[in-house]
Each structure stands twice: as C-alpha cells, then as structure tokens.
Enzyme design. Structure first.
Site, mmCIF file in Angstrom:
data_model
loop_
_atom_site.group_PDB
_atom_site.id
_atom_site.type_symbol
_atom_site.label_atom_id
_atom_site.label_comp_id
_atom_site.label_asym_id
_atom_site.label_seq_id
_atom_site.Cartn_x
_atom_site.Cartn_y
_atom_site.Cartn_z
ATOM 1 N N HIS A 174 0.822 -1.226 0.000
ATOM 2 C CA HIS A 174 0.000 0.000 0.000
ATOM 3 C C HIS A 174 0.849 1.267 0.000
ATOM 4 C CE1 HIS A 174 -2.932 -3.014 0.878
ATOM 5 N NE2 HIS A 174 -2.409 -3.256 2.065
ATOM 6 N N ARG A 175 2.075 1.171 -0.539
ATOM 7 C CA ARG A 175 3.001 2.310 -0.609
ATOM 8 C C ARG A 175 3.375 2.863 0.772
ATOM 9 N NH1 ARG A 175 3.059 1.701 -5.580
ATOM 10 N NH2 ARG A 175 1.675 2.450 -7.210
ATOM 11 N N LEU A 176 3.244 2.020 1.787
ATOM 12 C CA LEU A 176 3.648 2.458 3.134
ATOM 13 C C LEU A 176 5.113 2.046 3.338
ATOM 14 C CD1 LEU A 176 0.412 1.401 5.071
ATOM 15 C CD2 LEU A 176 0.974 3.597 4.017
ATOM 16 N N HIS A 177 5.955 2.539 2.435
ATOM 17 C CA HIS A 177 7.337 2.074 2.382
ATOM 18 C C HIS A 177 8.124 2.488 3.624
ATOM 19 C CE1 HIS A 177 6.072 1.385 -1.634
ATOM 20 N NE2 HIS A 177 6.022 2.668 -1.929
#
Ligand SMILES: Cc1cc2nc3c(=O)[nH]c(=O)nc-3n(C[C@H](O)[C@H](O)[C@H](O)COP(=O)(O)O)c2cc1C
Length: 196
Positions: A174-177
């Site tokens: 979820h692009r919560l890098h």
C-alpha cells in the site's frame, strides 16, 4: 538502536549488496551516478561499483568524460542503486575524491586486455564522427601496445564518493514504504526514519 559509530550504515549495505548479488539477474553493482557541473545542471548515467566500505564507494571512468569534467568543477555526487528483484533502493550522497594511483593501477591491471585497449581508444563522451573511426583507433592502440602490458591511460581513473547520507528504502504494501536515513555528523552516524 543507534547505528554503530564506526560501521554506521555499512554493515547494512553489505547485507543488502550480498542479497542483491544472489538475486539480481544481472549487474547488482550497477548504480546511477548523478553529477552537476559549475552551472548546476544535473546529469545522470549508470556506472559499476568497484569497491566500497566506510571510506566510500568507488567507480572507474575516463576523467575527461562529461562526468569527469563535471566532477572536476564540482566534486560532489549522488549514487542510486535500485535492486528490482528485492524491491529496494539505496541512495548515497557526498563529496568525491580521486582514487590513489596505486589502487587505480591495480584495478586497471585486473581488467581484460580488450577493455584496457578500449580505455586508450575511447575519448569518452566526445563526438565520434563514425564507428569506423573508433575501430581504427582501437586497432592503432592494439598495434601500439603489441607484446607489452597495456599501461593505464593518464586520463583514466577512479572516483570515490564519501557518503554523508545513505538512505535505505524498502517496498511495503500500500506504498507504506520504509525509509531509513543514516547521516554522518561530527560524532559519527545517526539514524532516522523518513515519511515514505
Ligand atoms: C550497467 C552499466 C554500467 C556502466 N558502467 C560504467 C562504468 O563503470 N564506467 C564508465 O565510465 N561508464 C560506464 N557505463 C557507461 C555510462 O553509463 C556512460 O555512458 C559513460 O560513462 C559516459 O557518461 P558521461 O558522458 O556522462 O561521462 C555503464 C553503463 C551501463 C548501462
């Protein structure tokens, strides 16, 4: 836990680099090198990492190339590794120094004879009238050094990027890098997180 003052981010870099060597289909040591000359216009190209450690990250090139000229005018650079198979990137920024002659000579001597001759034949980044001209120069160098070791051309050498910042980026759902930034200060390395 704070990073070790001496090894800083280097143990982590070694770990990731070893994983990239095991998993990348080719060139795990390929990195983008960004430079900017006196006018401040950025330029970027790929080079190969040929040595690394707390002293810095080394690559070799023609010092009269575009990158060589830009580094002479402004000895600062940024490096970027993107290891697609691992979904990771590493960003490195810092000042640049020239690799010592003995180290450069040792690396040049380890290259294949053909690439040694290529280093003499290529005016890297300069305009080439046609391919035949390059092939003619290559043959000329082959004849010139027939029967002897090919010496290192005076314009060919290494640069070392001495890192001030190294960021390790890990892909997360979820692009919560995850972004871990290591910065070198007067008292050693510190670590912080950045918003993705
Ligand atoms: C994967 C890869 C690795 C490369 N490694 C090097 C290198 O180690 N040294 C080098 O001078 N050029 C290397 N090149 C070529 C450079 O990207 C570039 O074309 C050349 O150095 C001229 O750049 P410049 O005109 O900005 O100086 C590599 C290219 C690729 C695609």
């Amino acid at each position: 836990m704070p990073p070790d003052k001496m090894t800083g981010p280097f143990a982590l870099f070694d770990e990731w680099f070893a994983e990239a060597r095991a998993s990348e289909p080719n060139d795990p040591e390929a990195m983008a090198l960004a430079t900017a000359g006196a006018a401040g216009n950025p330029s970027v190209r790929m080079v190969l990492l040929k040595g690394h450690g707390p002293d810095g990250f080394v690559f070799y090139t023609n010092q009269r190339s575009r990158k060589g000229e830009e580094l002479a005018a402004n000895p600062r650079a940024a490096l970027l590794f993107h290891w697609k198979s691992l979904r990771r990137q590493v960003r490195i920024e810092g000042a640049v120094t020239i690799v010592a002659c003995e180290e450069t000579d040792a690396y040049f001597a380890s290259r294949s004879r053909d690439s040694q001759l290529g280093a003499w034949a290529s005016h890297q980044s300069w305009t080439l009238p046609d391919r035949a001209e390059f092939e003619r120069r290559y043959e000329e160098m082959r004849a010139r050094f027939e029967g002897e070791d090919v010496p290192r051309p005076p314009h060919w050498g290494g640069f070392r990027v001495i890192p001030e910042n190294i960021e390790f980026w890990t892909d997360r759902p979820h692009r919560l890098h995850e972004r871990r930034l290591f910065s070198r200060g007067a008292h050693g390395w510190t670590e912080s997180l950045l918003y993705p």
